[in-house]
Design an enzyme around this catalytic site. Structure first.
Site, short mmCIF file in Angstrom:
data_model
loop_
_atom_site.label_atom_id
_atom_site.label_comp_id
_atom_site.label_asym_id
_atom_site.label_seq_id
_atom_site.Cartn_x
_atom_site.Cartn_y
_atom_site.Cartn_z
N LYS A 261 0.81 -1.10 -0.02
CA LYS A 261 -0.02 -0.05 0.25
C LYS A 261 0.69 1.24 0.04
O LYS A 261 0.44 2.50 -0.69
CB LYS A 261 -1.16 -0.07 1.08
CG LYS A 261 -0.46 -0.28 2.34
CD LYS A 261 -1.71 -0.37 3.66
CE LYS A 261 -0.95 -0.54 4.85
NZ LYS A 261 0.21 -1.28 5.15
N ARG B 7 -5.47 2.38 12.26
CA ARG B 7 -5.46 1.09 12.72
C ARG B 7 -6.09 0.61 14.02
O ARG B 7 -5.82 -0.55 14.19
CB ARG B 7 -3.81 0.98 12.85
CG ARG B 7 -2.92 0.38 11.81
CD ARG B 7 -1.36 0.71 12.25
NE ARG B 7 -0.69 -0.35 11.74
CZ ARG B 7 0.32 0.10 10.67
NH1 ARG B 7 0.27 1.59 10.17
NH2 ARG B 7 1.40 -0.72 10.40
N ARG C 179 12.48 -8.10 2.36
CA ARG C 179 12.50 -6.62 2.15
C ARG C 179 14.06 -5.87 2.79
O ARG C 179 14.71 -5.20 2.15
CB ARG C 179 11.33 -5.94 2.65
CG ARG C 179 11.24 -4.48 2.58
CD ARG C 179 10.03 -3.93 2.59
NE ARG C 179 9.52 -3.49 4.06
CZ ARG C 179 8.27 -3.09 4.10
NH1 ARG C 179 7.43 -3.01 3.29
NH2 ARG C 179 8.04 -2.93 5.58
N ARG D 12 15.07 -1.05 8.61
CA ARG D 12 14.36 -0.34 9.30
C ARG D 12 14.33 -1.19 10.62
O ARG D 12 14.46 -2.33 10.66
CB ARG D 12 12.86 -0.68 8.97
CG ARG D 12 12.28 0.85 8.08
CD ARG D 12 10.95 0.33 7.56
NE ARG D 12 9.93 -0.02 8.52
CZ ARG D 12 8.78 -0.09 8.06
NH1 ARG D 12 8.52 0.19 7.15
NH2 ARG D 12 7.89 -0.71 9.01
N ARG E 252 3.92 -7.66 14.19
CA ARG E 252 3.04 -6.67 13.20
C ARG E 252 2.17 -7.42 12.42
O ARG E 252 1.05 -7.14 12.17
CB ARG E 252 4.10 -6.07 12.16
CG ARG E 252 4.89 -4.90 12.85
CD ARG E 252 5.99 -4.60 12.31
NE ARG E 252 6.28 -4.09 10.93
CZ ARG E 252 6.96 -4.12 10.01
NH1 ARG E 252 8.28 -4.78 10.30
NH2 ARG E 252 6.69 -3.78 8.79
P1 ADP Z 1 4.20 -1.66 8.23
O1 ADP Z 1 2.89 -1.20 7.53
O2 ADP Z 1 5.08 -2.08 7.43
O3 ADP Z 1 4.31 -2.28 9.34
P2 ADP Z 1 4.28 1.23 8.75
O4 ADP Z 1 5.42 1.98 8.13
O5 ADP Z 1 2.94 1.43 8.19
O6 ADP Z 1 4.74 -0.20 8.33
O7 ADP Z 1 4.27 1.49 10.47
C1 ADP Z 1 5.21 0.95 11.16
C2 ADP Z 1 5.21 1.30 12.59
O8 ADP Z 1 4.98 2.66 12.89
C3 ADP Z 1 4.01 0.29 13.14
O9 ADP Z 1 4.44 -0.92 13.53
C4 ADP Z 1 3.43 1.05 14.60
O10 ADP Z 1 4.36 0.91 15.47
C5 ADP Z 1 3.64 2.52 14.20
N1 ADP Z 1 2.26 2.90 13.46
C6 ADP Z 1 2.28 3.23 12.14
N2 ADP Z 1 1.07 3.63 11.81
C7 ADP Z 1 0.34 3.70 12.98
C8 ADP Z 1 -1.14 3.93 13.36
N3 ADP Z 1 -1.76 4.36 12.70
N4 ADP Z 1 -1.26 3.94 14.72
C9 ADP Z 1 -0.45 3.37 15.53
N5 ADP Z 1 0.84 2.93 15.26
C10 ADP Z 1 1.27 3.08 14.16
#
Ligand code: ADP
Length: 192
Positions: free
Chosen positions: A16, A91, A130, A134, A145
Site C-alpha cells: 500500500k 489502525r 525486504r 528499518r 506486526r
Molecule cells: P508496516 O505497515 O510495514 O508495518 P508502517 O510504516 O505503516 O509499517 O508502520 C510502522 C510502525 O509505526 C507500526 O508497526 C507502528 O508501531 C507505528 N504506526 C504506524 N501507523 C500507526 C497507527 N496508525 N497507529 C499506531 N501506530 C502506528
C-alpha cells in the site's frame, strides 16, 4: 478539482505504501503515512519521535492520542488542500472515528477505502526479504506486526464495511504494475 480523501488498508508488506507514493505523484494528492511520519520524527529526534520509538521498535501500535494529533497537524499542511491518501492509518476503531471527525472539520468525508488483500504467508515472505534497514524489520517484530494485523482489521474494517460501496478490494498478490493500474483507476473515480 474535486477533493478526495482515501484510505489504503492492508497488512504490512501488502504494497500500500509503494502504491500510495506512486499514485499521489500522478494525481496530486498528499500521502499521509503514519509509519513514515513516525520515522521522520525519529530521525529528527523530536519528542514525539522518541516517544513513538518505544512502541515501534516492538512492533506495537503507538497510542491513539499521539497518532491522531500527528495526523491532525499533517492535515493542516497546504499539500492536503486537494485531499490525501492515508496509508497505515487508521489502525484502531478510535482512529477510524477520529478520522471521520477530522474530515468533518474540513467539511469533507472519505470517498473510498481500498483494501489490499494479501495472504499472510506472502506478506511474511515479502517483509523478510525486504530488509530496508528499518529497526522493526527483525523477524520477531515482523511476526508481531503480522499477527496484530488481524486485530487491526477487526477494529477498523467493520466501521467501513457498514457503509455500502465504500470499501473496494484489490488483489495485492500480483505484479506492482498490475495493482497500480487498478488502484489508479479507483483513485481517479474519486476525483471525477
Ligand atoms: P508496516 O505497515 O510495514 O508495518 P508502517 O510504516 O505503516 O509499517 O508502520 C510502522 C510502525 O509505526 C507500526 O508497526 C507502528 O508501531 C507505528 N504506526 C504506524 N501507523 C500507526 C497507527 N496508525 N497507529 C499506531 N501506530 C502506528
Amino acid at each position: 478539482m474535486t477533493r478526495a480523501f482515501i484510505v489504503f488498508f492492508g497488512p504490512p508488506g501488502s504494497g500500500k505504501g509503494t502504491q500510495a507514493k506512486r499514485v499521489v505523484e500522478e494525481v496530486g494528492l498528499a500521502q499521509i503515512s503514519t509509519g513514515e511520519l513516525f520515522r521522520k520524527h525519529l530521525d529528527q529526534q523530536t519528542p514525539l519521535g522518541i516517544k513513538a520509538q518505544e512502541y515501534m521498535s516492538r512492533g506495537a501500535l503507538v497510542p491513539d492520542e499521539i497518532t491522531i494529533d500527528m495526523v491532525r497537524e499533517r492535515l493542516k499542511q497546504p499539500d492536503c488542500a486537494n485531499g490525501a491518501i492515508f496509508d497505515g492509518f487508521p489502525r484502531t476503531g478510535d482512529q477510524a472515528v477520529a478520522l471521520d471527525n477530522l474530515l468533518k472539520e474540513l467539511d469533507a468525508e472519505l470517498c473510498m477505502v481500498i483494501d489490499f488483500e494479501l495472504p499472510l504467508d506472502v506478506a511474511r515472505a515479502r517483509l523478510l526479504g525486504r530488509q530496508e534497514g528499518r529497526a522493526d524489520d527483525k523477524p520477531e517484530v515482523i511476526e508481531r506486526r503480522l499477527s496484530d494485523h488481524a486485530k487491526v482489521e477487526a477494529s477498523v474494517m467493520p466501521h467501513y464495511r457498514a457503509r455500502p460501496g465504500l470499501v473496494r478490494t484489490v488483489d495485492g498478490n500480483r505484479p506492482v504494475e498490475d495493482i497500480y493500474q487498478d488502484v489508479l483507476a479507483l483513485v481517479r473515480s474519486c476525483l471525477e
